[in-house]
Motif scaffolding. Sequence first.
Motif, PDB file in Angstrom:
ATOM      1  N   ARG A  91       5.216  -1.189  -3.983  1.00  0.00           N
ATOM      2  CA  ARG A  91       5.768  -0.734  -5.274  1.00  0.00           C
ATOM      3  C   ARG A  91       7.296  -0.658  -5.195  1.00  0.00           C
ATOM      4  NH1 ARG A  91       2.765   3.701  -5.460  1.00  0.00           N
ATOM      5  NH2 ARG A  91       0.889   2.981  -6.470  1.00  0.00           N
ATOM      6  N   GLU A  92       7.785  -0.018  -4.127  1.00  0.00           N
ATOM      7  CA  GLU A  92       9.241   0.188  -3.992  1.00  0.00           C
ATOM      8  C   GLU A  92       9.996  -1.132  -3.829  1.00  0.00           C
ATOM      9  OE1 GLU A  92       9.309   2.832  -0.603  1.00  0.00           O
ATOM     10  OE2 GLU A  92       8.225   4.352  -1.781  1.00  0.00           O
ATOM     11  N   ASN A  93       9.328  -2.135  -3.255  1.00  0.00           N
ATOM     12  CA  ASN A  93      10.015  -3.405  -2.963  1.00  0.00           C
ATOM     13  C   ASN A  93       9.567  -4.553  -3.854  1.00  0.00           C
ATOM     14  OD1 ASN A  93      11.717  -2.896  -0.355  1.00  0.00           O
ATOM     15  ND2 ASN A  93       9.807  -1.743  -0.146  1.00  0.00           N
ATOM     16  N   ASP A  94       8.779  -4.211  -4.861  1.00  0.00           N
ATOM     17  CA  ASP A  94       8.289  -5.194  -5.819  1.00  0.00           C
ATOM     18  C   ASP A  94       7.589  -6.384  -5.136  1.00  0.00           C
ATOM     19  OD1 ASP A  94       7.833  -6.094  -8.389  1.00  0.00           O
ATOM     20  OD2 ASP A  94       9.665  -7.308  -8.438  1.00  0.00           O
ATOM     21  N   VAL A  95       6.698  -6.062  -4.202  1.00  0.00           N
ATOM     22  CA  VAL A  95       5.911  -7.094  -3.509  1.00  0.00           C
ATOM     23  C   VAL A  95       4.498  -7.063  -4.083  1.00  0.00           C
ATOM     24  CG1 VAL A  95       5.100  -7.951  -1.273  1.00  0.00           C
ATOM     25  CG2 VAL A  95       7.228  -6.669  -1.407  1.00  0.00           C
ATOM     26  N   LYS A  96       3.999  -8.235  -4.429  1.00  0.00           N
ATOM     27  CA  LYS A  96       2.687  -8.272  -5.113  1.00  0.00           C
ATOM     28  C   LYS A  96       1.568  -8.846  -4.247  1.00  0.00           C
ATOM     29  CE  LYS A  96       4.505  -7.767  -9.570  1.00  0.00           C
ATOM     30  NZ  LYS A  96       4.887  -6.363  -9.324  1.00  0.00           N
ATOM     31  N   ASP A 124      -1.925  -4.454  -9.483  1.00  0.00           N
ATOM     32  CA  ASP A 124      -1.515  -5.863  -9.385  1.00  0.00           C
ATOM     33  C   ASP A 124      -1.051  -6.230  -7.974  1.00  0.00           C
ATOM     34  OD1 ASP A 124       0.815  -4.476  -9.473  1.00  0.00           O
ATOM     35  OD2 ASP A 124       1.843  -5.795 -10.894  1.00  0.00           O
ATOM     36  N   PHE A 125      -1.709  -5.665  -6.998  1.00  0.00           N
ATOM     37  CA  PHE A 125      -1.401  -5.962  -5.596  1.00  0.00           C
ATOM     38  C   PHE A 125      -2.569  -6.773  -5.035  1.00  0.00           C
ATOM     39  CE2 PHE A 125      -0.730  -4.166  -1.117  1.00  0.00           C
ATOM     40  CZ  PHE A 125       0.399  -4.932  -0.892  1.00  0.00           C
TER      41      PHE A 125
END
Length: 172
Positions: A91-96, A124-125
């Motif tokens: 979430r903090e690093n916008d990794v999906k 959305d992970f």
Amino acid sequence: MPLKKGRTGGAPIFMKAVYPGSFDPITYGHIDLVERSSKIFDEVIVLVMENVNKKHFFAHEERMRMVRLAVSHIHNVTITTHSGLLVDFARENDVKVVIRGLRAVSDFEMELQMAHANKSMLADFETLFLMTETSNSFISSSMVREIASFGGDISKWVPPCVKGEFKRKLGK
Ligand code: PNS
């Protein structure tokens, strides 16, 4: 590296993925997965997890050092650390996307649980499973630790920097 066009034809998107693990120590099996995923994504973040509930053989700094050396030949890889939930890092690093390796069917049960748990915490992970190469399908960090602790030769499964760390730590 060329950026992929957005799905709706809009601005190009930069695709990154996280590859988390204990890496206690990193093996050729892990390295193979980093190499292969670095060809799929623009950036691969190798995340050396610091879990206070887990007892590791190598200290956090040692694991980080070995990972840094072992993947230094791959240009689009960054190495970092995290001590909480994987989804918080995402979430903090916008990794999906999270990459996990599957060696055998026996890995699948635990990996499936983790994938579901992560997805239910962060909708959305996505978990992307890569099969390990046949030649790496039996390598595990725990097996390498066991063989090294009895003075066996681990050169086939880990890079020289890891062998060196064992030598330093065990004196053999
Ligand atoms: O190398 P490992 O030990 O198989 O890696 C497991 C790891 C570190 C990826 C996993 O335990 C993890 O993501 N831990 C962080 C805590 C977390 O997010 N737990 C919820 C998922 S079940």
